[in-house]
Design a protein around this motif. Structure first.
Motif, PDB file in Angstrom:
ATOM      1  N   VAL A  11       0.859  -1.183   0.000  1.00 20.60           N
ATOM      2  CA  VAL A  11       0.000   0.000   0.000  1.00 20.60           C
ATOM      3  C   VAL A  11       0.892   1.227   0.000  1.00 20.60           C
ATOM      4  O   VAL A  11       1.971   1.222   0.615  1.00 20.60           O
ATOM      5  CB  VAL A  11      -0.921  -0.007   1.235  1.00 20.60           C
ATOM      6  CG1 VAL A  11      -1.667   1.311   1.370  1.00 20.60           C
ATOM      7  CG2 VAL A  11      -1.907  -1.168   1.163  1.00 20.60           C
ATOM      8  N   LEU A  52       1.242   5.137   1.088  1.00 16.74           N
ATOM      9  CA  LEU A  52       0.724   6.222   1.912  1.00 16.74           C
ATOM     10  C   LEU A  52       1.377   7.525   1.485  1.00 16.74           C
ATOM     11  O   LEU A  52       2.597   7.578   1.284  1.00 16.74           O
ATOM     12  CB  LEU A  52       1.011   5.967   3.394  1.00 16.74           C
ATOM     13  CG  LEU A  52       0.403   4.727   4.047  1.00 16.74           C
ATOM     14  CD1 LEU A  52       0.790   4.654   5.511  1.00 16.74           C
ATOM     15  CD2 LEU A  52      -1.115   4.702   3.893  1.00 16.74           C
ATOM     16  N   CYS A  98       8.142   5.895  10.076  1.00 15.57           N
ATOM     17  CA  CYS A  98       7.870   5.090   8.884  1.00 15.57           C
ATOM     18  C   CYS A  98       9.035   4.146   8.576  1.00 15.57           C
ATOM     19  O   CYS A  98       8.822   2.986   8.197  1.00 15.57           O
ATOM     20  CB  CYS A  98       7.602   5.995   7.681  1.00 15.57           C
ATOM     21  SG  CYS A  98       6.086   6.986   7.825  1.00 15.57           S
ATOM     22  N   THR A 152       7.973  -1.889   5.993  1.00 12.90           N
ATOM     23  CA  THR A 152       8.163  -0.734   5.126  1.00 12.90           C
ATOM     24  C   THR A 152       9.177  -1.061   4.038  1.00 12.90           C
ATOM     25  O   THR A 152      10.260  -1.567   4.319  1.00 12.90           O
ATOM     26  CB  THR A 152       8.642   0.482   5.927  1.00 12.90           C
ATOM     27  OG1 THR A 152       7.598   0.888   6.837  1.00 12.90           O
ATOM     28  CG2 THR A 152       8.960   1.652   5.003  1.00 12.90           C
ATOM     29  N   ARG A 200       0.628  -4.296   3.304  1.00 14.31           N
ATOM     30  CA  ARG A 200      -0.735  -4.062   3.806  1.00 14.31           C
ATOM     31  C   ARG A 200      -0.881  -4.526   5.249  1.00 14.31           C
ATOM     32  O   ARG A 200      -1.603  -3.908   6.041  1.00 14.31           O
ATOM     33  CB  ARG A 200      -1.742  -4.797   2.913  1.00 14.31           C
ATOM     34  CG  ARG A 200      -3.185  -4.608   3.349  1.00 14.31           C
ATOM     35  CD  ARG A 200      -4.149  -5.325   2.435  1.00 14.31           C
ATOM     36  NE  ARG A 200      -5.486  -5.329   3.000  1.00 14.31           N
ATOM     37  CZ  ARG A 200      -6.366  -4.349   2.893  1.00 14.31           C
ATOM     38  NH1 ARG A 200      -6.053  -3.267   2.195  1.00 14.31           N
ATOM     39  NH2 ARG A 200      -7.553  -4.432   3.453  1.00 14.31           N
ATOM     40  N   VAL A 215      -0.006  -1.699   7.671  1.00 15.59           N
ATOM     41  CA  VAL A 215      -0.609  -0.372   7.512  1.00 15.59           C
ATOM     42  C   VAL A 215      -1.347   0.067   8.771  1.00 15.59           C
ATOM     43  O   VAL A 215      -1.200   1.207   9.228  1.00 15.59           O
ATOM     44  CB  VAL A 215      -1.557  -0.360   6.300  1.00 15.59           C
ATOM     45  CG1 VAL A 215      -2.350   0.948   6.257  1.00 15.59           C
ATOM     46  CG2 VAL A 215      -0.772  -0.531   5.014  1.00 15.59           C
ATOM     47  N   MET A 254      -4.257   7.142   1.216  1.00 11.99           N
ATOM     48  CA  MET A 254      -3.820   5.778   0.959  1.00 11.99           C
ATOM     49  C   MET A 254      -4.303   5.322  -0.403  1.00 11.99           C
ATOM     50  O   MET A 254      -5.431   5.605  -0.804  1.00 11.99           O
ATOM     51  CB  MET A 254      -4.362   4.838   2.044  1.00 11.99           C
ATOM     52  CG  MET A 254      -3.879   3.406   1.929  1.00 11.99           C
ATOM     53  SD  MET A 254      -4.576   2.344   3.235  1.00 11.99           S
ATOM     54  CE  MET A 254      -6.234   2.110   2.585  1.00 11.99           C
ATOM     55  N   THR A 271      -3.633   1.863  -3.439  1.00 11.32           N
ATOM     56  CA  THR A 271      -3.038   0.546  -3.668  1.00 11.32           C
ATOM     57  C   THR A 271      -2.527   0.481  -5.096  1.00 11.32           C
ATOM     58  O   THR A 271      -3.325   0.484  -6.044  1.00 11.32           O
ATOM     59  CB  THR A 271      -4.067  -0.574  -3.436  1.00 11.32           C
ATOM     60  OG1 THR A 271      -4.592  -0.460  -2.109  1.00 11.32           O
ATOM     61  CG2 THR A 271      -3.439  -1.939  -3.610  1.00 11.32           C
ATOM     62  N   ILE A 322      -7.704  -2.679   7.881  1.00 17.32           N
ATOM     63  CA  ILE A 322      -7.350  -1.270   8.024  1.00 17.32           C
ATOM     64  C   ILE A 322      -8.632  -0.566   8.442  1.00 17.32           C
ATOM     65  O   ILE A 322      -9.518  -0.293   7.615  1.00 17.32           O
ATOM     66  CB  ILE A 322      -6.790  -0.701   6.711  1.00 17.32           C
ATOM     67  CG1 ILE A 322      -5.590  -1.537   6.245  1.00 17.32           C
ATOM     68  CG2 ILE A 322      -6.385   0.762   6.879  1.00 17.32           C
ATOM     69  CD1 ILE A 322      -5.061  -1.146   4.879  1.00 17.32           C
TER      70      ILE A 322
END
Length: 322
Positions: free
Chosen positions: A3, A5, A21, A27, A51, A54, A74, A76, A101
């Motif tokens: 995903v 962000l 992050c 990550t 994902r 997240v 967000m 995808t 999420i």
């Protein structure tokens, strides 16, 4: 599944956000563009993350109050070729398809829970189709009414409201259902009442409808099907599997039952109207209860951020803002 962000933050909060992050397990990439955000003034940070990670990362960003002073969006990506992304997915705990999420689930259901002209139009059209299918003994029209009906959106929102205690969302969904169904049923009854003198169907039409008898004959399987549909529907929202929702729509008898109540009352078939009303109630309750159970199960197994880590993030965020 990864995903992306996109985070906008003031410059003083940028460093701690970037570090948060980077430290997040799962990550794959972190990109910072200094001074790229004009309103609000600050930096733009883009993060590619598995994902499964997240929800935990969003919880950390919430503690830093990023959403209060900036924004988080967000998306995808449809296609990602990256060894780092593959490694991030392997490092993240669990499976992406099972990850919840919560903000995304709330947003999805919230969008479909409002009493809008669009929602009302689809519900009216679906109930009219159901009425036609009932008086013509047409299973095809009944299935079409099930597919067109938009009622699962508010029902899912009601379940999310109960599971997460976001009562504003629940009130909005309840209003959509409480207004939408009576209006749709009243218009279906009006159509049936006008159709009789026009000779579009006879007064004994309900005595010949063997193919649609299941609508006014609720039984144990009515509740079982509603429960299964509620489970499948909520799982499809959590996993963003929109194709599965079509099957959910076609499996429940909410709109056909509402249409049958309207037609039966006009024709004076009060026992059948009562049976259809019970069918409608069983479907509505079964869907919501099952969806709430799914959400509570996921909340129970969801990993929460340790208190110590949360306190550390609060201190870091406070120092950055000060």
């Amino acid at each position: 599944m990864v995903v992306q962000l996109r985070i906008c933050v003031p410059g003083e909060l940028s460093d701690v956000t970037v570090q948060t992050c980077r430290d997040q397990r799962g990550t794959a990439e972190v990109t910072v563009v200094r001074g790229a955000s004009v309103v609000p003034e600050g930096d733009v940070i883009e993060v590619l993350v598995a994902r499964e990670s997240v929800e935990e990362l969003l919880e950390k960003l919430s503690i830093l109050k990023v959403r209060d002073v900036g924004s988080i969006s967000m998306s995808t990506p449809e296609f990602v070729l990256s060894r780092n992304a593959d490694q991030a997915e392997r490092a993240a705990p669990g499976e992406g398809a099972d990850a919840v999420i919560w903000e995304d689930v709330t947003r999805q259901t919230g969008e479909d829970s409002r009493l809008t002209w669009n929602f009302l139009a689809f519900l009216v059209l679906a109930t009219q189709l159901a009425g036609i299918g009932i008086v013509t003994d047409s299973p095809i029209a009944i299935v079409g009414a099930m597919a067109v009906g938009p009622e699962f959106g508010p029902l899912a929102a009601l379940a999310v409201s109960i599971a997460t205690r976001k009562w504003r969302l629940g009130r909005r969904a309840a209003v959509a259902l409480a207004v939408g169904f009576p209006v749709a049923m009243l218009l279906a009854a009006l159509t049936a009442w006008l159709s009789i003198p026009l000779g579009l169907f006879p007064r004994d039409a309900l005595d010949k409808g063997s193919a649609v008898e299941f609508i006014y004959h609720p039984g144990p399987y009515s509740l079982i099907v509603a429960i299964l549909a509620g489970i499948a529907g909520m799982l499809s929202i959590i996993g963003r599997r929109s194709a599965a929702l079509i099957g959910v729509f076609i499996s429940v008898t909410t709109v056909p039952a509402a249409g049958y109540v309207a037609v039966a009352l006009v024709l004076g078939e009060y026992p059948k109207a009562a049976g259809s009303a019970l069918q409608l109630l069983l479907n509505l309750v079964g869907i919501v209860v099952a969806a709430v159970a799914v959400l509570l199960f996921y909340r129970m197994i969801s990993k929460r951020l340790p208190d110590g880590e949360a306190r550390t993030l609060r201190r870091q965020g406070s120092r950055s803002r000060n």
